[in-house]
Design a protein around this motif. Sequence first.
Motif, PDB file in Angstrom:
ATOM      1  N   HIS A 669       0.810  -1.209   0.000  1.00  0.00           N
ATOM      2  CA  HIS A 669       0.000   0.000   0.000  1.00  0.00           C
ATOM      3  C   HIS A 669       0.847   1.263   0.000  1.00  0.00           C
ATOM      4  N   ASP A 670       1.896   1.275   0.795  1.00  0.00           N
ATOM      5  CA  ASP A 670       2.700   2.495   0.911  1.00  0.00           C
ATOM      6  C   ASP A 670       3.506   2.780  -0.344  1.00  0.00           C
ATOM      7  N   HIS A 671       3.641   1.787  -1.228  1.00  0.00           N
ATOM      8  CA  HIS A 671       4.411   1.993  -2.453  1.00  0.00           C
ATOM      9  C   HIS A 671       3.546   1.825  -3.707  1.00  0.00           C
ATOM     10  N   ALA A 672       2.236   1.975  -3.553  1.00  0.00           N
ATOM     11  CA  ALA A 672       1.333   1.855  -4.700  1.00  0.00           C
ATOM     12  C   ALA A 672       1.618   2.960  -5.719  1.00  0.00           C
ATOM     13  N   LEU A 673       1.391   2.629  -6.982  1.00  0.00           N
ATOM     14  CA  LEU A 673       1.597   3.601  -8.062  1.00  0.00           C
ATOM     15  C   LEU A 673       0.504   4.673  -8.006  1.00  0.00           C
ATOM     16  N   VAL A 674       0.922   5.941  -7.927  1.00  0.00           N
ATOM     17  CA  VAL A 674      -0.005   7.065  -7.871  1.00  0.00           C
ATOM     18  C   VAL A 674       0.140   7.882  -9.153  1.00  0.00           C
ATOM     19  N   LEU A 675      -0.978   8.145  -9.811  1.00  0.00           N
ATOM     20  CA  LEU A 675      -0.987   8.868 -11.084  1.00  0.00           C
ATOM     21  C   LEU A 675      -1.858  10.108 -10.966  1.00  0.00           C
ATOM     22  N   LEU A 685      -6.512  12.764  -9.416  1.00  0.00           N
ATOM     23  CA  LEU A 685      -5.447  12.133  -8.646  1.00  0.00           C
ATOM     24  C   LEU A 685      -5.902  10.718  -8.291  1.00  0.00           C
ATOM     25  N   LEU A 686      -5.252   9.719  -8.886  1.00  0.00           N
ATOM     26  CA  LEU A 686      -5.615   8.316  -8.719  1.00  0.00           C
ATOM     27  C   LEU A 686      -4.644   7.687  -7.723  1.00  0.00           C
TER      28      LEU A 686
END
Length: 782
Positions: A669-675, A685-686
């Motif tokens: 979760h803490d390193h999920a891809l944010v786009l 903001l995804l």
Amino acid sequence: MRLVYIVVAWVIGIQVAQTAPQIHANTWLSGLLLCLALAWAFRRSQQTVLLVIVAALCAGAWRAALIPPSSEIAAYNGSAGTVTGIVAVEPDLRDDRILLRVAAESIFVHNHLQATSGLVLVEAQRSATVAYGDRIRATGSLTMPPSWDTFSYAEYLTRQGIFSRMPNAAVEVTSAGHGSPLQSLLLELKQSVKRSIGAALPDPQASLLAGILTGDESGISAELAEDFSRVGAAHVIAISGFNMVIVSAIVFRMMLALSGGQKSFAGFCAVAIIFVYAIFVGGSPGVMRAALMSSLVIVGDLLRRKTFKPASLACATLILLFFDPNTLHDLGFQLSFCAVLGLILFADPLSDRLHSLLERSLPGRLAQPLHGVLVEPLVATVAAQITTLPLTILYFGKLSLVALPVNLLIVPAQSALLMLGLVAVSVYAFVPALGTLLLWADMLYLSWTIHVVRAFAQLEYAQLLVDFDGRVIQAFYILLIGGAIMNKAQLPDVNRLLAFMRRRIVIAGLVGSFCIALVLMLAMLLSRGDGRLHVWLLELGHSNAILMQSPGGAQILVDGGRFPARLLTALGDRLPFYDNTFELLAITHPDPRDISALNQLLERYEIGAALYHGQPNAGEDFQQLLARLEEDETANIRVRAGQRIQLDDGLDLEVLHPPAQPAIADNLHDHALVLRVSFGDASFLLTSDLGRDGQRDLLDRGEWLAATVLQLPQHATRSSLDANFLRHIQPQLAMVQIDAANTRGDPDSDTLAMLGDVLVLRTDESGTVHISSDGERLFVHS
């Protein structure tokens, strides 16, 4: 035919009301009264029939709108407590549990006893001794029924008036005898029949006969039930129109013999017995429809007139839908209705064709007897299969390739099996020894049926898996029923058109082809990019799946959830029918709840490039996904914060997180891809399942986070949103994917309160969230 028109309008009205639940019942009632008033005022006009049909549509919609959208006890979903109520129907005994439909009277929750109402599905241990009419106390947690990939348990129960479920409940019986005396008597008789059969016959013959006679299929093993389904003979083990026609014929002939040929008395008794039998075997919509149809045939014979079969079917349908509009969605009712429709439309023409074929191929003295033998198993089976096969494919995705030979072999034995079984259990109640002998005789027919089914079920080619677009099947039924209505109505204009088409078949073919091509071209033009950015937050339960279409028509998918059938349906409903390509697929993290459906997606769609931050993972779903991408030679782009993809149509896709490739042991979760996806002044903001530590890392790195629309991370669960993170985004809208049946209590009320006046769009309230933008304004389509 007017009754048929009225029923079709009634059904359309039900569909319209359920599609547009925001229209109040009083609105439909006003429309009904207005149409009836106009029909009376212009009763001598040709428009009277049209006004009556519109009135029927409004009446159907009004009746459907009267169904409550929830129950009083559903307000306690998510709470643990003790429900006191009456067992409203016969308990459903399964291999591992017992299901009880309880009419709630009160609930003890939060240290308070509250009066309440509504049905609850209580799931208790199989060993619980509970009967119909018992007052019980059930202790456990109330939840909303769940939904899975190809089946929504919530919708299934909702149509039966059940909005709450209590799994793993502790049950205590406090008193008995609170049900209907007649229903209790019938259930006791039903149990007596099952005990008689079980005492005389071994399994699986005993369970099969009990299922055929009483409608209780709980004793039939899953393997045998699957074999019947695999060979297209499931109608044998279910109380259907097939069984009811046999029962009605037997009862009428028996009562006619006992009454000395008095048809009126025999008919009255036969109709009464048929309905008692229908209630005895469970009174499901399909059974009641078959009972109504059989009774109308008997009544028509008593009145010395040939019953108009489409009108009889329409009358039975109207009665059932009047008492419960949700019957329309009952699979058993749909299959039974379609089977009878097939018999009405195709049985006589097929019988005539078969008779002509036999007369040309065989001597006259052989043709007639053989035709009599083949009419029931061959003609009836084929006629029913024509109309039920598309429905079977739609719901089960299966096609039996051996249904015809299997039914030819077993259907002739079913009349004798059913008649002998009914006589045997009746005799057993008075003379057990003689009843046992008769049941043994019936075992020959039962064994023959089982052995034939098992032999064909073992064939590799017995069943074919078929995937078909539901819209095509719906169009088939619309054309079938519409064509049947026009054929019976003998409309002059339609007849002239058909005559012209037969004379000018080439011209008609060219005109038809041109119309089809024109419609396809128009559909292609309408499905092209419209210059706006479209974002769909897909309703796939507690899973991440976002579909985007750029202003120029490029298609981007972020994750895909864990339900492949629901994902493919959601995509098929929104993408151009001719386009099976995604320009980009973004994988935010290797959580199987968010990506497991992508493996099936890759069997249907081509991927231009896959975006992933590169975190290793040994999960089976993730490894299959990587292998499939490599097999398809899809470009797998490792992305990190700071990278940007710009499309020619002005769409900008920016990677904000993570700054480097995560290690295998790092938190997903803490390193999920944010786009962040931007078009003009609009931005999305995804965040996927980004945790609070990941949010703080974005803030510490000084990333520019401002966005017009925010996807709430981790389904807005408790402590999922950092206040400072939210303050830097300053969204105008927020959206979140929620499974209404989730057991975590999402979305958390404190998390939602942090958003203040920001509008939150939720998939559990509005279904798939659809937002578009022209670069300046946002348009919410949900």
